[in-house]
Design an enzyme around this catalytic site. Structure first.
Site, short mmCIF file in Angstrom:
data_model
loop_
_atom_site.label_atom_id
_atom_site.label_comp_id
_atom_site.label_asym_id
_atom_site.label_seq_id
_atom_site.Cartn_x
_atom_site.Cartn_y
_atom_site.Cartn_z
N GLY A 59 -5.37 17.95 2.98
CA GLY A 59 -5.30 16.49 2.89
C GLY A 59 -4.01 15.98 3.54
CG HIS A 60 -0.14 16.90 1.89
ND1 HIS A 60 -0.42 17.84 0.92
CD2 HIS A 60 0.47 15.87 1.24
CE1 HIS A 60 0.01 17.40 -0.26
NE2 HIS A 60 0.54 16.21 -0.10
CG ASP B 4 -1.66 9.71 -4.64
OD1 ASP B 4 -1.76 9.98 -5.83
OD2 ASP B 4 -1.48 10.57 -3.75
N GLY C 222 5.80 18.14 -0.64
CA GLY C 222 5.54 19.54 -0.35
C GLY C 222 4.31 20.05 -1.07
CG ASN C 223 1.86 22.73 -3.87
OD1 ASN C 223 1.12 22.35 -4.75
ND2 ASN C 223 1.79 23.96 -3.39
O1 PAF Z 1 2.50 10.79 -2.76
C1 PAF Z 1 3.52 11.50 -2.86
O2 PAF Z 1 3.52 12.69 -2.55
C2 PAF Z 1 4.81 10.89 -3.38
O3 PAF Z 1 4.55 9.94 -4.35
C3 PAF Z 1 5.70 10.31 -2.25
C4 PAF Z 1 5.03 9.13 -1.56
C5 PAF Z 1 6.03 11.38 -1.24
C6 PAF Z 1 7.02 9.79 -2.84
O4 PAF Z 1 7.74 10.80 -3.46
#
Ligand code: PAF
Length: 279
Positions: free
Chosen positions: A36-37, A151, A31-32
């Site tokens: 990018g998401h 990440d 969330g948040n």
């Molecule tokens: O990258 C993230 O937001 C978290 O590490 C994930 C992959 C959702 C796992 O909780």
């Protein structure tokens, strides 16, 4: 867009979709959400008929003293963003649904990969990530899942997990999105004060200078790492690592090797930021 808070509810919906032949793409999140998401979700939509996301702040991957409690929960704004990005189903369980008992069975990734860099500074982090992602994969059973390159090490841990456990899921890497000044988008940017926000681009500047040096043929990896560290320290940062590594396995490269990545984690005030650049 439908929001599911139970495993059973999500499963029956997705079982029906799969029975109709739908290809399912999954983007796990805490969330948040930011742009990018959203770009990962749009990437997912290009590769499947149905996009499923999860929103779950996973206690298992936070160490003592990390930001689990203050991690922002912003479900209304997140829903607007997910709807706009083409998400059809959101899985947003509470902790009692995902961890009805203490999660004593955990998925421990290979320490040769997960013990480096982030893993060295955040013990247990990748075990927490691998455990929740494995569980989410079992619940959603997607054909494809999208993870951001921001990440970088996490993406590699997930690729190894899927490969070594023979999970039939294509893992797709999404490019890092940056603000206009170059700062990588991150939920944790929200912790920065206005002054810190204006200086935060220095992390990207340090990595860019390292990348330029590598591109120019400089093979003194230690010298490059030290220069980036000194640059950040001179600007009041506390770097944790700045490392030139091989893209293939995040080990230190030999001088003749190409396909490198420079990864960094540093504290600006109390905010820990990470970023990386491939070379
Ligand atoms: O990258 C993230 O937001 C978290 O590490 C994930 C992959 C959702 C796992 O909780």
């Amino acid at each position: 867009m439908r929001i599911h808070d139970t495993i059973a509810g999500l499963r029956s919906t997705l079982d029906a979709l799969r029975a109709d032949g739908a290809r399912i793409a999954f983007v796990p999140t805490m969330g948040n959400l930011h742009e990018g998401h959203a770009s990962l979700m749009r990437e997912a939509a290009r590769r499947a008929d149905v996009v499923v996301t999860s929103v779950f702040v996973n206690r298992l991957q936070f160490g003592p003293g990390e930001d689990f409690d203050r991690y922002p929960r912003t479900m209304d704004a997140d829903c607007a963003r997910m709807r706009e990005a083409g998400v059809a189903h959101v899985f947003a369980p509470d902790e009692a649904e995902l961890y009805p008992q203490a999660q004593t069975l955990q998925v421990v990734p290979d320490p040769a990969l997960a013990g480096l860099l982030e893993g060295a500074f955040r013990p247990g982090f990748f075990t927490g990530v691998a455990t929740v992602v494995t569980k989410l994969f079992n619940i959603v059973q997607p054909h494809v899942a999208v993870f951001g390159k921001k990440d970088y090490q996490q993406l590699m841990v997930i690729r190894q997990l899927v490969q070594q456990l023979a999970l039939p899921i294509d893992i797709v890497a999404g490019e890092t999105l940056r603000a206009e000044d170059g700062l990588a988008l991150s939920s944790r940017n929200g912790y920065l004060s206005p002054d810190e926000r204006s200086r935060a681009v220095q992390l990207h500047q340090a990595l860019s200078a390292a990348r330029d040096a590598l591109r120019a043929g400089n093979r003194d990896f230690t010298g490059i790492e030290q220069a980036a560290t000194a640059f950040l320290e001179a600007h009041g940062w506390f770097p944790q690592y700045i490392a030139v590594r091989r893209q293939a396995d995040l080990q230190s490269p030999a001088a003749h090797e190409s396909s490198l990545v420079i990864l960094a984690a540093a504290l600006l005030g109390s905010t820990r930021l990470i970023d990386n650049l491939e070379v």
